[in-house]
Design a protein around this motif. Structure first.
Motif, PDB file in Angstrom:
ATOM      1  N   ASN A 107       1.287  -1.201  -0.612  1.00  0.00           N
ATOM      2  CA  ASN A 107      -0.017   0.091   0.090  1.00  0.00           C
ATOM      3  C   ASN A 107       0.564   1.065  -0.025  1.00  0.00           C
ATOM      4  N   HIS A 108       0.732   1.963  -0.755  1.00  0.00           N
ATOM      5  CA  HIS A 108       1.797   3.192  -1.154  1.00  0.00           C
ATOM      6  C   HIS A 108       1.326   4.199   0.628  1.00  0.00           C
ATOM      7  N   CYS A 109       0.388   4.590   1.063  1.00  0.00           N
ATOM      8  CA  CYS A 109       0.287   5.016   1.641  1.00  0.00           C
ATOM      9  C   CYS A 109       1.491   4.715   3.153  1.00  0.00           C
ATOM     10  N   ALA A 111       3.751   2.612   2.649  1.00  0.00           N
ATOM     11  CA  ALA A 111       5.155   3.065   2.773  1.00  0.00           C
ATOM     12  C   ALA A 111       5.466   3.793   3.337  1.00  0.00           C
ATOM     13  N   HIS A 112       4.726   5.494   2.435  1.00  0.00           N
ATOM     14  CA  HIS A 112       4.959   6.833   3.245  1.00  0.00           C
ATOM     15  C   HIS A 112       5.684   6.313   4.756  1.00  0.00           C
ATOM     16  N   LEU A 113       5.206   6.032   5.050  1.00  0.00           N
ATOM     17  CA  LEU A 113       4.636   5.469   6.439  1.00  0.00           C
ATOM     18  C   LEU A 113       6.245   4.637   7.351  1.00  0.00           C
ATOM     19  N   LEU A 127       2.554  12.523   9.025  1.00  0.00           N
ATOM     20  CA  LEU A 127       1.047  13.503   8.174  1.00  0.00           C
ATOM     21  C   LEU A 127       1.506  13.778   6.991  1.00  0.00           C
ATOM     22  N   TYR A 128       0.903  12.738   5.743  1.00  0.00           N
ATOM     23  CA  TYR A 128       1.086  12.761   4.755  1.00  0.00           C
ATOM     24  C   TYR A 128       0.271  13.921   3.928  1.00  0.00           C
ATOM     25  N   CYS A 129       1.450  14.631   3.578  1.00  0.00           N
ATOM     26  CA  CYS A 129       1.211  16.434   2.801  1.00  0.00           C
ATOM     27  C   CYS A 129       1.461  15.534   1.172  1.00  0.00           C
ATOM     28  N   SER A 130       0.951  15.795   0.267  1.00  0.00           N
ATOM     29  CA  SER A 130       0.607  15.153  -0.847  1.00  0.00           C
ATOM     30  C   SER A 130       0.689  15.955  -1.871  1.00  0.00           C
ATOM     31  N   GLY A 131       0.511  15.788  -3.329  1.00  0.00           N
ATOM     32  CA  GLY A 131      -0.311  16.669  -4.434  1.00  0.00           C
ATOM     33  C   GLY A 131      -1.513  16.049  -3.755  1.00  0.00           C
ATOM     34  N   VAL A 285       8.735  12.551  -1.608  1.00  0.00           N
ATOM     35  CA  VAL A 285       8.002  12.007  -2.668  1.00  0.00           C
ATOM     36  C   VAL A 285       8.126  11.253  -2.796  1.00  0.00           C
ATOM     37  N   ASP A 286       7.136  11.172  -4.167  1.00  0.00           N
ATOM     38  CA  ASP A 286       6.863  10.007  -4.459  1.00  0.00           C
ATOM     39  C   ASP A 286       7.845   8.970  -4.973  1.00  0.00           C
ATOM     40  N   ASN A 287       8.311   7.346  -4.628  1.00  0.00           N
ATOM     41  CA  ASN A 287       9.378   6.912  -4.988  1.00  0.00           C
ATOM     42  C   ASN A 287       9.125   5.821  -4.553  1.00  0.00           C
TER      43      ASN A 287
HETATM   44 FE   FE2 Z   1       2.804   9.666  -2.307  1.00  0.00          FE
END
Ligand code: FE2
Ligand code: ATP
Length: 329
Positions: A107-109, A111-113, A127-131, A285-287
């Motif tokens: 899951n993308h979100c 993964a950010h965590l 605190l997930y702040c993307s586009g 950023v998205d990666n």
């Molecule tokens: Fe993202």
């Protein structure tokens, strides 16, 4: 030793990351861009298909490994735009099929965590702040839960739209940040937060009227926009820290590159006796580095698919839909 290849294709960015024993050893990407900023999913998907082979080879080269050493392919299955995800899935199947290795669905979100671990964060509020996304996510009672989110636009899309109204190019975030630094003149703007949820459309309408009136300096508007919108995010994040009792705040998403947002978060954390963590830009950023990173954790917990023909995308996957059996606590 494990080597995991990660693939990211949820939106603008096509990326390939490689992780070896918890270390990101390659993180290569290419992003679809447009003059105006709006994403056309089919066009982004074509971009991803066009660049995928080249990005794959670059990542192998960067990591100095041969593809035969890859133990599994980790794919960011959602949430995201279907055409973009499908392009990524096709590439995932191609590589996993060729190498005859299993696939980990990530899951993308989340993964950010999870990538926060490389900065030392162990059990943070993200605190997930993307586009497109603005969410406050944390682990509680066996799942990653969304404690708060935007009720309309994502923070990045909000800032980019404002920048477009002001005649600035895309992406607007860095340009607005630069303009904001030239002002200290705060103009009162609508502040909209309900519990841990935020909303930006009222603020955007007001700002549009202010631009069109011709009475305000763009520097002052940029400064006031950042002070207002970021204060909303910091307030929501602080509530989530208080609610969960956690002591770590982690930043994620492209807007978290903003130094003023980082500063405001740092001040809030200091006042609460919490720690703030912010990964380096390439992991904010998205990666695909983060996709490989979480992929390795899941793979080592035995969470992977061997029948790759049946795999599908999950464009609307919610963070709390995911069964988190890789976490023990
Ligand atoms: Fe993202
Ligand atoms: P997602 O699908 O996760 O929403 P995305 O491709 O829209 O992804 P990211 O790559 O995480 O998002 O971030 C892009 C956003 O970050 C853009 O809206 C851009 O304006 C914003 N941004 C980048 N740098 C800054 C900055 N210094 N200040 C504010 N915003 C920034």
């Amino acid at each position: 030793m494990t080597i995991i290849l990660g693939i990211e294709s949820t939106a603008h960015t096509f990326g390939i990351g490689i992780v070896k024993d918890g270390e990101v050893i390659a993180n290569v990407k290419d992003s679809y861009t447009t003059e105006k900023g709006g994403i056309i999913p089919q066009e982004a998907a074509k971009h991803h298909e066009k660049v995928s082979d080249e990005i794959y080879l670059k990542a192998l080269e960067k990591a100095k490994i041969s593809e035969k050493e890859i133990d599994a392919v980790s794919f960011s299955q959602g949430p995201g735009l279907s055409p973009c995800l499908l392009a990524g899935l096709r590439f995932t199947k191609k590589i996993a099929g060729k190498l005859n290795v299993p696939v980990v669905l990530v899951n993308h979100c989340i993964a950010h965590l999870e990538i926060g671990r490389v900065t030392g964060a162990n059990d943070p509020v993200l605190l997930y702040c993307s586009g497109a996304n603005t969410q406050i996510i944390a682990y509680e009672f066996g799942k990653y839960r969304i404690f708060g989110e935007t009720l309309d636009l994502g923070i990045g899309n909000f800032i980019d739209t404002f920048a477009r109204y002001a005649g600035l190019g895309f992406p607007g975030g860095p340009k607005i940040a630069e303009l904001a630094e030239k002002s200290q003149n705060y103009i009162e703007l609508p502040y909209s937060i309900k519990g841990m949820d935020v909303a930006f459309s009222g603020l955007l309408t007001k700002l549009r009227q202010m631009i069109e009136s011709g009475k305000y300096k763009i520097e002052d508007l940029s400064f006031s926009l950042q002070e207002t919108a970021f204060a909303m995010l910091v307030e929501a994040a602080e509530r989530a820290l208080a609610h969960t009792g956690k002591r770590e705040l982690l930043l994620g998403g492209g807007v978290a590159c903003n130094s003023r947002l980082q500063e405001m978060c740092r001040i809030m954390c200091e006042e609460r006796g919490c720690k703030m963590f912010c990964p380096e830009k390439s992991l904010l950023v998205d990666n695909a580095g983060m996709i490989a990173f979480l992929g390795e954790i899941m793979f080592n917990s035995g969470i992977y698919e061997k029948e790759i023909d049946k795999l599908d995308i999950n464009p609307r996957e919610r963070t709390d839909d995911v069964k988190v059996s890789w976490r023990k606590e």
